[in-house]
Design an enzyme around this catalytic site. Structure first.
Site, PDB file in Angstrom:
ATOM      1  N   LYS A 108      -7.756  -1.453  11.086  1.00  0.00           N
ATOM      2  CA  LYS A 108      -7.111  -1.856   9.817  1.00  0.00           C
ATOM      3  C   LYS A 108      -5.884  -0.992   9.585  1.00  0.00           C
ATOM      4  CE  LYS A 108      -6.430  -1.816   5.172  1.00  0.00           C
ATOM      5  NZ  LYS A 108      -5.471  -0.978   4.451  1.00  0.00           N
ATOM      6  N   HIS A 110      -2.523  10.176   0.436  1.00  0.00           N
ATOM      7  CA  HIS A 110      -2.691   8.853  -0.157  1.00  0.00           C
ATOM      8  C   HIS A 110      -2.526   8.922  -1.678  1.00  0.00           C
ATOM      9  CE1 HIS A 110      -4.080   4.733   0.060  1.00  0.00           C
ATOM     10  NE2 HIS A 110      -4.808   4.967  -1.019  1.00  0.00           N
ATOM     11  N   ASP A 141       3.921 -14.979  11.400  1.00  0.00           N
ATOM     12  CA  ASP A 141       2.646 -15.436  10.838  1.00  0.00           C
ATOM     13  C   ASP A 141       1.593 -14.333  11.006  1.00  0.00           C
ATOM     14  OD1 ASP A 141       0.203 -16.626  10.365  1.00  0.00           O
ATOM     15  OD2 ASP A 141       0.685 -18.479  11.424  1.00  0.00           O
ATOM     16  N   GLU A 183       0.851  -1.212   0.000  1.00  0.00           N
ATOM     17  CA  GLU A 183       0.000   0.000   0.000  1.00  0.00           C
ATOM     18  C   GLU A 183       0.875   1.246   0.000  1.00  0.00           C
ATOM     19  OE1 GLU A 183      -3.385  -0.180   2.673  1.00  0.00           O
ATOM     20  OE2 GLU A 183      -3.495   2.002   2.690  1.00  0.00           O
TER      21      GLU A 183
HETATM   22  C1  MEV Z   1      -6.008   2.817   4.932  1.00  0.00           C
HETATM   23  O1  MEV Z   1      -5.239   1.690   4.565  1.00  0.00           O
HETATM   24  C2  MEV Z   1      -6.092   2.923   6.424  1.00  0.00           C
HETATM   25  C3  MEV Z   1      -6.981   4.045   6.962  1.00  0.00           C
HETATM   26  O2  MEV Z   1      -8.299   3.913   6.435  1.00  0.00           O
HETATM   27  C4  MEV Z   1      -6.995   3.914   8.451  1.00  0.00           C
HETATM   28  C5  MEV Z   1      -7.977   4.814   9.161  1.00  0.00           C
HETATM   29  O3  MEV Z   1      -9.007   5.195   8.572  1.00  0.00           O
HETATM   30  O4  MEV Z   1      -7.711   5.090  10.345  1.00  0.00           O
HETATM   31  C6  MEV Z   1      -6.465   5.381   6.536  1.00  0.00           C
END
Ligand code: MEV
Length: 436
Positions: free
Chosen positions: A278, A391, A294, A84
């Site tokens: 995430k 991003h 793992d 990513e």
């Molecule tokens: C993207 O990989 C992760 C985010 O969505 C985490 C978040 O929203 O805190 C940017």
């Protein structure tokens, strides 16, 4: 589509040939693409082929590094295996941000791992208790050959308890077993011990006088470690005076207000908590992968921990008291720095060397920090500029690659997007203009 028996017995070339004929006949250059990723060093390729079954090629992920992490007073460059585009940049930014504010502080809250012998028993539970107490020393002595080396390293079986689960499931009991596996992730060690416990349990039951009829003997269903490791837990924290979090007092206070509310939202709203966590796993998984651990086990354990109060919630927390902002994570991490891929995969070995050959505890600390840093960077962006700016900036190269931009086009695009917002369609427009 075709069926085959004995696929695993074919040579690598035969496997590729079979796939190309039966599944990829209209896929241009299928064989060439598969072979393009083979390593020219045959010994290295063989090593990779033998990590798993039916290998046909290598699947690359970028290995990047996020430098400038001050963790418990020592500087680290953290290796991260992740595709990513913005993750490593975000981690590096967070590391730099906290570098002159005291850095990251960590604490190991526990290193206990867990496994079970799950079994059925339909007789008198008092009898089972007595039986268990009578065989407990034998459970330990029958595993002596398995635990010998682990004990030399300071680990071993911590305890074995009999648990009655019949309120949840008819006839269901378990041996709840705890382990210390020191620098090993310990899956093989734990599962070997558990399978021996299972065998001892059944064998001893057969000669135990007080189990009278057939149906009252314990019957082992399965012996397996748990990837839920709430007592293999690490905490990482950053803190600083609120005033250091903005150019002006107002800006700093607004940042703390919005940042703290974002964390509180993730604490009470599962939809947000999943995305929030995430983002944390972006950092954790990348380091877990780079160090040959793992990540499926870590993921499963972390998410179960995030739901431990019955509602899925944030792994990070925030508190501001007496003008001091504190932001922390508590996360279960069963990691190893010896055994498995750690002594086999050249890049895993290199990543561990980069981290100065950490113990498993040390790696737990660094991994928790990677998660906290990632979360700080994400929430910081979310409550200020929004996530897309950074991003899409990082994603620009992917879009340019998708449209096979040459070096001149890339240079012009990078220059253009220094002052414009990157969107997919804007990049296409720009390329079309340059190409017309
Ligand atoms: C993207 O990989 C992760 C985010 O969505 C985490 C978040 O929203 O805190 C940017």
């Amino acid at each position: 589509m075709s069926q085959i028996s004995g696929f695993s017995k074919l040579t690598k070339l035969e496997k590729i040939d079979w796939l190309a004929t039966h599944y990829l006949s209209d896929y241009p250059r299928a064989e060439a693409i598969i072979k393009q990723y083979w390593n020219s060093d045959e010994a290295l390729q063989k090593l990779h082929d033998e990590f798993t079954e039916n290998t046909i090629s290598n699947y690359y992920l970028p290995l990047g590094v996020a430098p400038n992490f001050d963790i418990d007073g020592k500087l680290y460059a953290i290796p991260m295996a992740i595709e990513e585009s913005s993750v490593i940049a975000a981690a590096s930014k967070a590391a730099k941000f906290w570098l002159d504010k005291g850095g990251f502080k960590t604490e190991i809250l526990g290193t206990t791992k867990v496994g079970h012998v799950h079994f059925n028993y339909s007789g008198d539970s008092q009898q089972l208790n007595l039986f268990f107490e009578s065989i407990k020393p034998k459970l330990f002595s029958d595993t002596a050959s398995i635990t010998k080396n682990m004990e030399k390293r300071g680990g071993g079986i911590k305890d074995i308890q009999l648990i009655d689960k019949t309120e949840d499931l008819e006839n269901y009991f378990q041996l709840y077993c705890t382990f210390e596996t020191v620098d090993a992730m310990g899956a093989n060690f734990i599962n070997s011990c558990l399978e021996q416990f299972g065998q001892t349990l059944e064998a001893e039951a057969r000669t135990y006088n007080n189990f009278t009829s057939e149906g009252t003997f314990p019957e082992v269903i399965m012996c397996i470690l748990s990837n839920y490791v709430p007592e293999c837990l690490v905490r990482a924290e950053v803190s600083c005076p609120v005033t250091e979090l903005g150019e002006t007092k107002e800006e700093a206070e607004q940042f703390v207000r919005k940042f703290s509310q974002a964390i509180k939202i993730a604490e009470i709203e599962p939809y947000r908590a999943v995305t929030h966590n995430k983002g944390i796993m972006n950092g954790i998984d990348a380091l877990v992968l780079a160090t040959g651990n793992d990540f499926r086990a870590v993921e499963a354990g972390v998410h179960a921990f995030a739901a431990k109060r019955g509602r899925y919630s944030s792994l990070t927390h925030v508190k501001t008291e007496n003008g001091i902002f504190r932001f922390w994570i508590e996360v279960p991490l069963a990691l190893g720095t010896t055994g498995g891929l750690t002594s086999l995969h050249p890049l895993v070995k290199l990543s561990l060397a980069l981290l100065n050959h950490p113990s498993a505890e040390q790696l737990m600390r660094l991994t928790a920090v990677a998660g906290l840093a990632q979360n700080f960077a994400a929430v910081n962006s979310l409550v200020t500029t929004g996530i897309q700016k950074g991003h899409m900036k990082m994603h620009l190269m992917n879009i340019l690659n998708q449209f096979e931009a040459d070096e001149t086009e890339r240079a012009k695009a990078v220059d253009h997007f220094k002052t414009h917002t990157v969107t997919h369609s804007e990049v296409i427009n720009l390329l079309e203009k340059m190409r017309s």
